[in-house]
Design an enzyme around this catalytic site. Structure first.
Site, PDB file in Angstrom:
ATOM      1  CG  ASP A   1     -26.826  22.074 -12.743  1.00 32.50           C
ATOM      2  OD1 ASP A   1     -27.108  22.040 -11.542  1.00 32.50           O
ATOM      3  OD2 ASP A   1     -27.402  22.822 -13.550  1.00 32.50           O
TER       4      ASP A   1
ATOM      5  CG  ASP B   1     -30.609  26.640 -12.942  1.00 30.51           C
ATOM      6  OD1 ASP B   1     -29.759  27.084 -13.736  1.00 30.51           O
ATOM      7  OD2 ASP B   1     -30.705  25.428 -12.665  1.00 30.51           O
ATOM      8  CG  HIS B   2     -27.050  26.724 -10.425  1.00 32.52           C
ATOM      9  ND1 HIS B   2     -26.877  25.678  -9.552  1.00 32.52           N
ATOM     10  CD2 HIS B   2     -27.736  26.221 -11.487  1.00 32.52           C
ATOM     11  CE1 HIS B   2     -27.415  24.581 -10.067  1.00 32.52           C
ATOM     12  NE2 HIS B   2     -27.942  24.892 -11.246  1.00 32.52           N
TER      13      HIS B   2
ATOM     14  CG  HIS C   1     -26.276  27.225 -16.591  1.00 36.53           C
ATOM     15  ND1 HIS C   1     -26.128  25.873 -16.750  1.00 36.53           N
ATOM     16  CD2 HIS C   1     -25.866  27.800 -17.763  1.00 36.53           C
ATOM     17  CE1 HIS C   1     -25.646  25.617 -17.963  1.00 36.53           C
ATOM     18  NE2 HIS C   1     -25.471  26.771 -18.585  1.00 36.53           N
TER      19      HIS C   1
ATOM     20  CG  HIS D   1     -23.142  26.010 -13.259  1.00 32.18           C
ATOM     21  ND1 HIS D   1     -23.756  25.470 -12.149  1.00 32.18           N
ATOM     22  CD2 HIS D   1     -24.035  25.854 -14.276  1.00 32.18           C
ATOM     23  CE1 HIS D   1     -24.946  24.999 -12.478  1.00 32.18           C
ATOM     24  NE2 HIS D   1     -25.144  25.238 -13.767  1.00 32.18           N
TER      25      HIS D   1
ATOM     26  CG  HIS E   1     -30.561  20.711 -10.734  1.00 35.45           C
ATOM     27  ND1 HIS E   1     -30.740  20.355 -12.050  1.00 35.45           N
ATOM     28  CD2 HIS E   1     -30.199  22.008 -10.769  1.00 35.45           C
ATOM     29  CE1 HIS E   1     -30.464  21.385 -12.834  1.00 35.45           C
ATOM     30  NE2 HIS E   1     -30.138  22.414 -12.080  1.00 35.45           N
TER      31      HIS E   1
ATOM     32  CG  HIS F   1     -23.386  21.833 -16.316  1.00 38.40           C
ATOM     33  ND1 HIS F   1     -24.410  20.995 -16.673  1.00 38.40           N
ATOM     34  CD2 HIS F   1     -23.984  23.012 -15.975  1.00 38.40           C
ATOM     35  CE1 HIS F   1     -25.556  21.635 -16.571  1.00 38.40           C
ATOM     36  NE2 HIS F   1     -25.338  22.870 -16.157  1.00 38.40           N
TER      37      HIS F   1
END
Ligand SMILES: [Zn+2]
Ligand SMILES: [Zn+2]
Length: 304
Positions: free
Chosen positions: A213, A67-68, A65, A63, A271, A143
């Site tokens: 997530d 942090d990904h 975000h 996805h 995570h 999410h």
């Protein structure tokens, strides 16, 4: 059996800490390397892991975000500097392509290889990659933005031939493929030797599911039935149950519940929220529900 393992490059969550890198891992299956998520710092971790950059041809992004996926542009640029020519395939939601194309055009001019985007529909489970030995399919997750996990599943292999039986019945090598495919053998005297005496069962099919997530999904186990190893996000412990619901994340207990209900063999949790100095508390909580649980850790390698 052929190698099937997962290399953890990062298993922290959105807020950077000195203990963890953002989400990224390499799924290694029979000489092939697939990257799942590419948080900031992924290329440094890839260096540390000593895995070969050139073997990575497919990157799956769960996805959008940061942090990904914030590590992707830097990694693409580095691949270019290293003289890559092979195309790189990126699987992500459709919104990603125009944003990334413009960044590539601005920062990575004269990239010596093609970047191919494959839009992913996160609302349903479908096969998005297939080759002779495996499939990768999406796992819809819940999410704050469209998000999916990825299920890597080996294709069934043929049974093993019993070399001793080839000698006993003087079977020519040219017949091996036929026998592996299920054929019986008829001797020159007309005796039929059943296939079961000539072969040993094929290796069991292994599978790996990455789920990050997501908020706890009580029905998720249905898509994960029979999975060999599951990575499930466990951002929080029981102490932050309400926060997990609010921010669409899971607790360690909930991750373990999914593993238990799906009947997986092994659970890896990751995570981790920056608020936990020591994730052992998350491990203990998860093990109350599902004992074969392990903590993800940078540079850890888990066999599927
Ligand atoms: Zn995240
Ligand atoms: Zn997220």
């Amino acid at each position: 059996m052929e190698p099937f393992r997962v290399h953890i490059l990062g298993c922290g969550s959105a807020l950077p800490t000195l203990r963890h890198y953002a989400s990224s891992q390499i799924v290694e299956i029979r000489e092939k390397m697939f990257m799942v998520d590419c948080g900031e710092g992924t290329q440094m971790q890839l260096r540390r892991s000593r895995l070969r950059f050139t073997k990575i041809n497919h990157v799956f992004i769960s996805h959008l975000h940061g942090d990904h996926c914030f590590g992707l542009l830097g990694m693409l640029s580095t691949f270019g500097m290293l003289g890559r020519v092979a195309p790189l395939h990126i699987y992500a939601t459709a919104e990603m392509e125009p944003v990334f194309r413009s960044q590539i055009d601005l920062f990575c001019q004269n990239l010596g290889y093609d970047v191919m985007f494959h839009p992913v529909d996160t609302s349903r489970s479908e096969v998005i990659y297939e080759d002779r030995s495996l499939t990768v399919s999406t796992i819809p997750l819940l999410h704050r933005v469209p998000c999916c996990g990825f299920l890597f599943r080996e294709k069934p292999t043929l049974p093993h031939i019993r070399r001793d039986m080839l000698d006993v019945y003087d079977i020519p090598v040219s017949q091996i493929n036929n026998i592996k495919s299920g054929m019986d053998w008829t001797t020159p005297d007309g005796d039929v030797i059943p296939n079961s005496r000539l072969t040993l069962p094929a290796d069991p099919v292994r599978s790996y599911a990455y789920c990050s997530d997501t908020r706890y999904m009580p029905g998720l186990h249905r898509l994960l039935r029979g999975v060999t190893m599951l990575y499930h996000e466990s951002t929080y412990g029981d102490d932050n149950q309400a926060r997990a619901v609010k921010y669409f994340h899971s607790t360690a207990t909930e991750a373990a519940r999914v593993a238990r209900d799906a009947g997986v063999k092994k659970l890896i949790i990751g995570h981790f929220s920056a608020r936990y100095e020591d994730e052992k508390i998350l491990l203990e909580e998860a093990r109350c529900e599902f004992s074969n649980t392990f903590l993800a850790e940078e540079m850890a390698v888990f066999n599927v």
